[in-house]
Write a protein that holds these residues in place. Structure first.
Motif, PDB file in Angstrom:
ATOM      1  N   LYS A 125     -97.611  56.564 -45.951  1.00 38.62           N
ATOM      2  CA  LYS A 125     -97.684  55.234 -47.173  1.00 38.62           C
ATOM      3  C   LYS A 125     -96.274  55.679 -47.513  1.00 38.62           C
ATOM      4  O   LYS A 125     -95.523  54.211 -48.213  1.00 38.62           O
ATOM      5  N   GLU A 142    -110.662  60.163 -57.330  1.00 37.02           N
ATOM      6  CA  GLU A 142    -111.041  58.107 -57.031  1.00 37.02           C
ATOM      7  C   GLU A 142    -112.415  58.096 -57.262  1.00 37.02           C
ATOM      8  O   GLU A 142    -113.086  58.068 -56.558  1.00 37.02           O
ATOM      9  N   ASP A 195    -104.382  51.614 -54.557  1.00 36.81           N
ATOM     10  CA  ASP A 195    -105.427  51.533 -53.248  1.00 36.81           C
ATOM     11  C   ASP A 195    -106.380  50.759 -51.959  1.00 36.81           C
ATOM     12  O   ASP A 195    -105.705  49.525 -52.369  1.00 36.81           O
ATOM     13  N   SER A 196    -106.298  50.744 -51.134  1.00 34.15           N
ATOM     14  CA  SER A 196    -106.292  50.371 -50.193  1.00 34.15           C
ATOM     15  C   SER A 196    -107.825  50.719 -49.268  1.00 34.15           C
ATOM     16  O   SER A 196    -108.213  51.730 -49.086  1.00 34.15           O
ATOM     17  N   SER A 224    -112.962  53.636 -46.791  1.00 31.06           N
ATOM     18  CA  SER A 224    -112.504  53.675 -45.937  1.00 31.06           C
ATOM     19  C   SER A 224    -111.267  55.207 -45.354  1.00 31.06           C
ATOM     20  O   SER A 224    -111.533  55.819 -44.391  1.00 31.06           O
ATOM     21  N   PHE A 250    -100.997  53.403 -39.354  1.00 31.32           N
ATOM     22  CA  PHE A 250    -101.980  55.047 -39.448  1.00 31.32           C
ATOM     23  C   PHE A 250    -103.092  54.314 -39.681  1.00 31.32           C
ATOM     24  O   PHE A 250    -103.393  53.573 -39.280  1.00 31.32           O
ATOM     25  N   TYR A 257    -106.982  52.788 -39.241  1.00 30.87           N
ATOM     26  CA  TYR A 257    -107.353  51.248 -38.496  1.00 30.87           C
ATOM     27  C   TYR A 257    -106.738  51.118 -38.054  1.00 30.87           C
ATOM     28  O   TYR A 257    -107.001  49.718 -37.127  1.00 30.87           O
ATOM     29  N   ASP A 258    -105.173  51.455 -37.898  1.00 25.52           N
ATOM     30  CA  ASP A 258    -104.474  49.874 -37.656  1.00 25.52           C
ATOM     31  C   ASP A 258    -104.961  49.430 -36.116  1.00 25.52           C
ATOM     32  O   ASP A 258    -103.801  48.231 -35.682  1.00 25.52           O
ATOM     33  N   LYS A 263     -95.094  44.775 -39.509  1.00 25.94           N
ATOM     34  CA  LYS A 263     -96.539  45.202 -40.451  1.00 25.94           C
ATOM     35  C   LYS A 263     -96.184  45.400 -41.764  1.00 25.94           C
ATOM     36  O   LYS A 263     -96.501  44.754 -42.088  1.00 25.94           O
ATOM     37  N   HIS A 290    -101.262  43.961 -46.601  1.00 22.40           N
ATOM     38  CA  HIS A 290    -101.194  44.002 -47.613  1.00 22.40           C
ATOM     39  C   HIS A 290    -100.991  44.268 -48.538  1.00 22.40           C
ATOM     40  O   HIS A 290    -100.798  43.578 -49.322  1.00 22.40           O
ATOM     41  N   ARG A 291    -100.507  45.723 -48.260  1.00 20.35           N
ATOM     42  CA  ARG A 291     -99.524  46.775 -49.191  1.00 20.35           C
ATOM     43  C   ARG A 291     -98.471  46.129 -49.424  1.00 20.35           C
ATOM     44  O   ARG A 291     -97.890  45.780 -50.657  1.00 20.35           O
TER      45      ARG A 291
HETATM   46  P1  IMP Z   1    -106.155  55.643 -49.656  1.00 21.11           P
HETATM   47  O1  IMP Z   1    -105.685  56.326 -49.303  1.00 21.11           O
HETATM   48  O2  IMP Z   1    -107.582  55.856 -50.802  1.00 21.11           O
HETATM   49  O3  IMP Z   1    -105.858  53.553 -50.446  1.00 21.11           O
HETATM   50  O4  IMP Z   1    -107.466  54.990 -48.591  1.00 21.11           O
HETATM   51  C1  IMP Z   1    -106.728  53.767 -47.694  1.00 21.11           C
HETATM   52  C2  IMP Z   1    -107.668  54.102 -46.451  1.00 21.11           C
HETATM   53  O5  IMP Z   1    -108.009  52.753 -46.041  1.00 21.11           O
HETATM   54  C3  IMP Z   1    -106.457  55.251 -45.700  1.00 21.11           C
HETATM   55  O6  IMP Z   1    -106.620  56.451 -45.192  1.00 21.11           O
HETATM   56  C4  IMP Z   1    -107.483  54.137 -44.189  1.00 21.11           C
HETATM   57  O7  IMP Z   1    -107.929  54.744 -43.163  1.00 21.11           O
HETATM   58  C5  IMP Z   1    -107.297  53.191 -44.750  1.00 21.11           C
HETATM   59  N1  IMP Z   1    -105.951  51.760 -44.952  1.00 21.11           N
HETATM   60  C6  IMP Z   1    -105.473  51.118 -46.015  1.00 21.11           C
HETATM   61  N2  IMP Z   1    -104.166  51.007 -45.552  1.00 21.11           N
HETATM   62  C7  IMP Z   1    -104.171  51.018 -44.678  1.00 21.11           C
HETATM   63  C8  IMP Z   1    -102.949  50.304 -43.043  1.00 21.11           C
HETATM   64  O8  IMP Z   1    -102.140  49.471 -43.810  1.00 21.11           O
HETATM   65  N3  IMP Z   1    -103.559  50.227 -41.929  1.00 21.11           N
HETATM   66  C9  IMP Z   1    -104.100  51.351 -41.576  1.00 21.11           C
HETATM   67  N4  IMP Z   1    -105.383  51.678 -42.325  1.00 21.11           N
HETATM   68  C10 IMP Z   1    -105.289  51.444 -44.061  1.00 21.11           C
END
Ligand code: IMP
Length: 200
Positions: A13, A42, A70-71, A86, A148, A150-151, A171, A176-177
């Motif tokens: 990230k 979180e 957060d994604s 996720s 990384f 689920y890509d 990408k 989304h990011r």
């Molecule tokens: P966060 O770090 O709490 O936002 O967790 C997000 C999780 O969602 C990550 O660990 C991935 O499993 C998934 N994720 C979020 N963005 C992506 C992406 O761009 N590609 C693939 N998986 C993603």
């Protein structure tokens, strides 16, 4: 030069954010630069809440403006799961993918979307949040080496390849990011020189 901390210790990230930040005259740090910061819990119930919790914690600890995202991945046939869980869906990325493909076995509806909410915190306050999404579908099997999480199983709409098969540049153009980030940067540029040390 201003300084901003990206509230993540996920090196992938950090790289994506650095690339998105491009030529901005700003020193981009991440939680990898603050190894003694206690882990952030979180415990929010939405992407927005979790992003805000992370941005605020990083802003308060590091004493500089903070960006947090957060994604996650929402899968239509699984009622939006894994969603905010996720990262915690299974212990490792390959196990998360295997669990997802198993849960979708026999299902024809493969629609999914990646969601990202970015929160910006300045001087101990969350000043705003920005959401981005990219719609697509889940592949039958993992493909590709890039990215990384689920890509390898996410095929964005309009493409035949997975996120993991796209170049990092491609990408970063559609993710989304990237969408959330562009909105956040518009806000930063419009509203104030909040990344400028003179402001602080
Ligand atoms: P966060 O770090 O709490 O936002 O967790 C997000 C999780 O969602 C990550 O660990 C991935 O499993 C998934 N994720 C979020 N963005 C992506 C992406 O761009 N590609 C693939 N998986 C993603």
């Amino acid at each position: 030069m201003g300084c901003i901390v990206i509230a993540t210790a996920n090196a992938h990230k950090v790289e994506e954010f650095r690339a998105l930040m491009g030529k901005q005259d700003v020193d981009v740090k991440s939680l990898l630069d603050y190894p003694h910061m206690p882990p952030i819990e979180e415990n929010g119930s939405s992407f927005r809440e979790n992003a805000s919790i992370k941005a605020l914690a990083a802003c308060n600890y590091c004493d500089v403006p903070a960006f947090a995202d957060d994604s996650g991945l929402e899968v239509a046939a699984l009622d939006g799961a894994p969603g905010i869980y996720s990262a915690r869906y299974a212990p490792t990325a390959p196990e998360r993918i295997a669990k997802l493909l198993k849960a979708l076995e026999g299902k024809t509806d493969r629609r999914a979307r990646f969601v990202c909410v970015i929160a910006i915190a300045v001087n101990g306050e969350v000043v705003d949040t920005f959401e981005g999404e990219v719609r697509g579908r889940i592949a039958d099997a993992p493909r590709g080496e890039g990215g990384f999480g689920y890509d390898p199983v996410f095929i964005p709409d309009g493409y035949d390849c997975t996120f993991a098969e796209l170049s990092a540049e491609e990408k970063n153009r559609i993710s989304h990011r990237a969408v959330a980030f562009r909105k956040a940067m518009e806000f930063v540029e419009d509203q104030m020189s909040m990344l400028d040390n003179d402001f602080l």
